[in-house]
Design a protein around this motif. Structure first.
Motif, short mmCIF file in Angstrom:
data_model
loop_
_atom_site.label_atom_id
_atom_site.label_comp_id
_atom_site.label_asym_id
_atom_site.label_seq_id
_atom_site.Cartn_x
_atom_site.Cartn_y
_atom_site.Cartn_z
N UNK A 37 0.84 -1.20 0.00
CA UNK A 37 0.00 0.00 0.00
C UNK A 37 0.88 1.25 0.00
N UNK A 38 1.98 1.18 0.76
CA UNK A 38 2.90 2.31 0.79
C UNK A 38 3.55 2.51 -0.58
N UNK A 39 3.96 1.39 -1.20
CA UNK A 39 4.56 1.47 -2.53
C UNK A 39 3.58 2.06 -3.54
N UNK A 40 2.31 1.71 -3.37
CA UNK A 40 1.28 2.27 -4.26
C UNK A 40 1.17 3.78 -4.07
N UNK A 41 1.22 4.23 -2.79
CA UNK A 41 1.17 5.67 -2.52
C UNK A 41 2.38 6.38 -3.13
N UNK A 42 3.55 5.73 -3.03
CA UNK A 42 4.77 6.32 -3.61
C UNK A 42 4.64 6.41 -5.13
N UNK A 43 4.12 5.35 -5.72
CA UNK A 43 3.93 5.31 -7.17
C UNK A 43 2.96 6.41 -7.61
N UNK A 44 1.89 6.58 -6.85
CA UNK A 44 0.89 7.59 -7.20
C UNK A 44 1.42 9.01 -6.96
N UNK A 45 2.39 9.15 -6.04
CA UNK A 45 2.96 10.47 -5.77
C UNK A 45 3.73 10.99 -6.98
N UNK A 46 4.59 10.15 -7.57
CA UNK A 46 5.33 10.54 -8.77
C UNK A 46 5.85 9.29 -9.46
N UNK A 47 5.23 8.95 -10.57
CA UNK A 47 5.63 7.73 -11.27
C UNK A 47 7.03 7.86 -11.87
N UNK A 48 7.30 9.02 -12.47
CA UNK A 48 8.60 9.14 -13.14
C UNK A 48 9.74 9.13 -12.14
N UNK A 49 9.55 9.74 -10.96
CA UNK A 49 10.60 9.71 -9.94
C UNK A 49 10.80 8.29 -9.42
N UNK A 50 9.71 7.56 -9.25
CA UNK A 50 9.81 6.18 -8.75
C UNK A 50 10.55 5.30 -9.74
N UNK A 51 10.18 5.38 -11.02
CA UNK A 51 10.83 4.56 -12.05
C UNK A 51 12.31 4.94 -12.18
N UNK A 52 12.59 6.25 -12.26
CA UNK A 52 13.99 6.70 -12.38
C UNK A 52 14.82 6.23 -11.20
N UNK A 53 14.25 6.35 -10.00
CA UNK A 53 14.96 5.93 -8.80
C UNK A 53 15.29 4.44 -8.82
N UNK A 54 14.34 3.61 -9.25
CA UNK A 54 14.58 2.16 -9.29
C UNK A 54 15.66 1.81 -10.31
N UNK A 55 15.64 2.47 -11.48
CA UNK A 55 16.67 2.20 -12.49
C UNK A 55 18.05 2.58 -11.97
#
Length: 620
Positions: A37-55
């Motif tokens: 649920x927390x990861x979903x909130x993070x994803x909804x906060x900013x998708x591009x930041x989440x994806x960039x951060x994981x890469x």
């Protein structure tokens, strides 16, 4: 915990604080279900930041193995050149430059990741805070009168910033896990048994950390009410609203002493736990360090015996050290994340609370204008978890355009009645009808748009004068003519025209160029909120308590003129105000005692006549 127990504990009457049950391992594992649920909130906060951060984390995770392997090649090449007495240095220089580039690249990745974490964390905190505010606004009023709910909302509020830290820990956990996978591959290729030594020596520390984290969580949970009281005492001691009484009554020492006692009680419990944690942590860390140096010695023996090269030695010891460090971090961080997930439970439980007063699927439109009026049919109300009836068997009618006054001693149920009328509560029994339809069949938001209500304890917002009036209908915030019209109707314009910045004057000395208003001036501002709503029903709960006699008379003369054709309910202890109503309802012990006009009730010679004559006697 009962209210009396809580108060007694705060006053120091009970010194033995009951401990909360420690969360079991199963409860902590179950709490991990909150992480998606927390990861979903993070994803909804900013998708591009989440994806960039994981890469970037995936790339960063491979850097330690790359560095160590290049370092191994450099050492082996140096040894070869040393034994040969020299030779071609080009390959060595290439390796050194390559390692430098890897280090620079790693530093660049780290700084970008740090920037992303900071931005995403700030944005996540902002989004979560906004969601908390909006969710709180959805809650029924009765929730805010329950101590358990306050504990829950307090823990949820504290999670807003704490969950940013948990978010970063989760991201770091993923990165370290990938790094370990890379490094462990290298260790397994050379010496698989090193992994076993590593795990065996780390487990005791993990168990100890897990144990103390459980106790820390229990301490934080059990002290939630007291920490709320500490916040309140700190607020009371420095707030301008309380400054006069604190000085006049000499409360400073009492407040500071009470704060000191409560804070020291918490400090002592926390100190005891922290001390035990430090002692055991030192002992268990020593076991882990001993395991590392045993492995180090065995690798050194293999190097001396020529089984592996010096480059292999540096690679293995470096890999072992980093795997040990990251594995320790992962295990210890796991306990922190597991406990964070328990705290996270408070946040999501708060978000999952559903209000009881909501619009039905096929809510009826609120009539405009009201045709038949409002009817109370045998209405009773008692607060949740109590057996005491605040109102019981209340029945009366409020026709369209009528002004009704509510009279009764304190605690008679007057304010509760108007809260029911505005559907801030639902009756425990009976029903309230608007044009023959139960209030429950209307959308509560649409219903409240037709009601202008000012309570005696209205809020003095630290906003501008314009904003303080516009809160009555916030959609009119930029409608200056409407705001000024409301101010004129309530006589607030006589206050605002004397302010340096007029309608843009900040009404709080907490901010630059701010000012304070008197109680009577604030009441005129509050009355303007009722007028700006253009509602069909006006409810005024002690609206002129802070006004002088002349101002009160002028306000109600104008109120009578401006509310012709509209319904109104007035609560007042001043009979000069009450007698201006069309009818007067007398409440006693939560029930209707008398109902009629001023003259009818005087002729009845009952409770109203008694109260009226008592007050009139004071003016003779």
């Amino acid at each position: 915990m009962t209210k009396s127990t809580f108060i007694s504990r705060l006053l120091g009457l009970k010194s033995n604080k009951p401990k909360e049950d420690l969360p079991t391992m199963q409860e902590r594992l179950d709490a991990l279900r909150n992480l998606p649920k927390l990861l979903k909130l993070i994803w909804e906060t900013s998708r591009w930041m989440t994806i960039t951060g994981m890469i970037l984390r995936l790339i960063t995770a491979a850097v330690p193995l790359t560095q160590l392997y290049i370092g191994k090649l450099i050492i082996d090449k140096i040894v070869v050149l040393y034994n040969a007495g020299g030779g071609d240095m080009n390959y060595l220089w290439q390796l050194i430059v390559l390692e430098l580039l890897v280090v620079l690249f790693s530093d660049l990745l780290g700084r970008i990741l740090s920037l992303l974490n900071s931005l995403l964390g700030d944005l996540f905190s902002q989004v979560t805070s906004i969601r908390l505010i909006k969710k709180s606004a959805e809650m029924d009023l009765e929730f805010f009168e329950d101590a358990d709910f306050y504990d829950k909302i307090e823990r949820a509020r504290r999670q807003t910033n704490g969950r940013v830290r948990l978010m970063n820990q989760m991201m770091q956990q993923i990165q370290d896990s990938i790094t370990i996978a890379f490094l462990a591959t290298g260790l397994i290729v050379f010496n698989p048994w090193l992994i076993l030594v590593l795990i065996v020596t780390i487990i005791p520390g993990f168990i100890g950390e897990n144990h103390f984290n459980r106790h820390t969580y229990s301490l934080m949970m059990s002290w939630t009410p007291e920490r709320r009281m500490l916040d309140y005492l700190r607020y009371t001691g420095v707030n301008d609203r309380y400054a006069k009484e604190v000085k006049i009554f000499g409360l400073s020492d009492y407040i500071s002493d009470r704060y000191e006692k409560l804070s020291m009680d918490y400090y002592n419990e926390n100190r005891s736990l922290s001390t035990r944690r430090a002692i055991w942590g030192t002992f268990l860390a020593a076991i882990s360090s001993a395991g590392y140096y045993i492995a180090y010695a065995l690798i050194a023996i293999q190097t001396v015996n020529g089984i592996i090269t010096i480059g292999d030695l540096t690679f293995l010891t470096g890999s072992f050290s980093r795997v040990r460090s990251r594995l320790t971090s992962i295990l210890f961080r796991f306990t922190t994340i597991a406990d964070g997930a328990l705290y996270l439970k408070d946040l999501f439980e708060f978000f999952e609370i559903e209000p009881r007063i909501v619009a039905q699927a096929n809510a009826k439109p609120v009539p405009r204008p009201i045709q038949q009026g409002i009817v109370f049919e045998n209405v009773g109300f008692k607060y949740p978890n109590t057996n005491k009836w605040v109102l019981r068997h209340v029945s009366f009618e409020l026709p369209p355009g009528e002004k009704m006054a509510l009279v009764g001693e304190n605690g008679a149920g007057k304010t509760t009645l108007v809260k029911l009328l505005a559907r801030l509560y639902d009756p425990s029994e009976g029903r309230i009808l608007l044009d023959g339809v139960d209030l429950k069949e209307y959308d509560p938001k649409e219903l409240r748009k037709e009601i202008g209500i000012i309570f005696q304890d209205f809020v003095q917002y630290h906003f501008t004068a314009r904003e303080n009036i516009a809160v009555g209908r916030i959609t009119a915030l930029e409608d200056q003519p409407r705001i000024e019209d409301a101010a004129w109707k309530s006589l607030a314009h006589t206050v605002i025209e004397k302010l340096d910045d007029g309608y843009e004057q900040m009404l709080s000395r907490r901010f630059d160029n701010g000012t304070n208003l008197s109680g009577g001036q604030w009441q005129k501002i509050a009355l303007a909120r009722a007028y700006i709503r253009d509602a069909q029903l006006l409810i005024l709960d002690e609206p002129t308590a802070a006004l002088d006699a002349r101002s009160e008379h002028e306000v109600f003369q104008r109120f009578t003129e401006l509310t012709r054709g509209k319904s109104a309910v007035l609560i007042s202890h001043r009979f000069s105000t009450v007698r201006m109503a069309d009818r007067i309802l007398v409440l006693e012990n939560g029930g209707v005692l008398e109902l009629g006009t001023h003259e009818e009730l005087l002729d009845l010679d009952g409770r109203y006549a008694e109260l009226f004559n008592l007050q009139a006697e004071g003016y003779r």
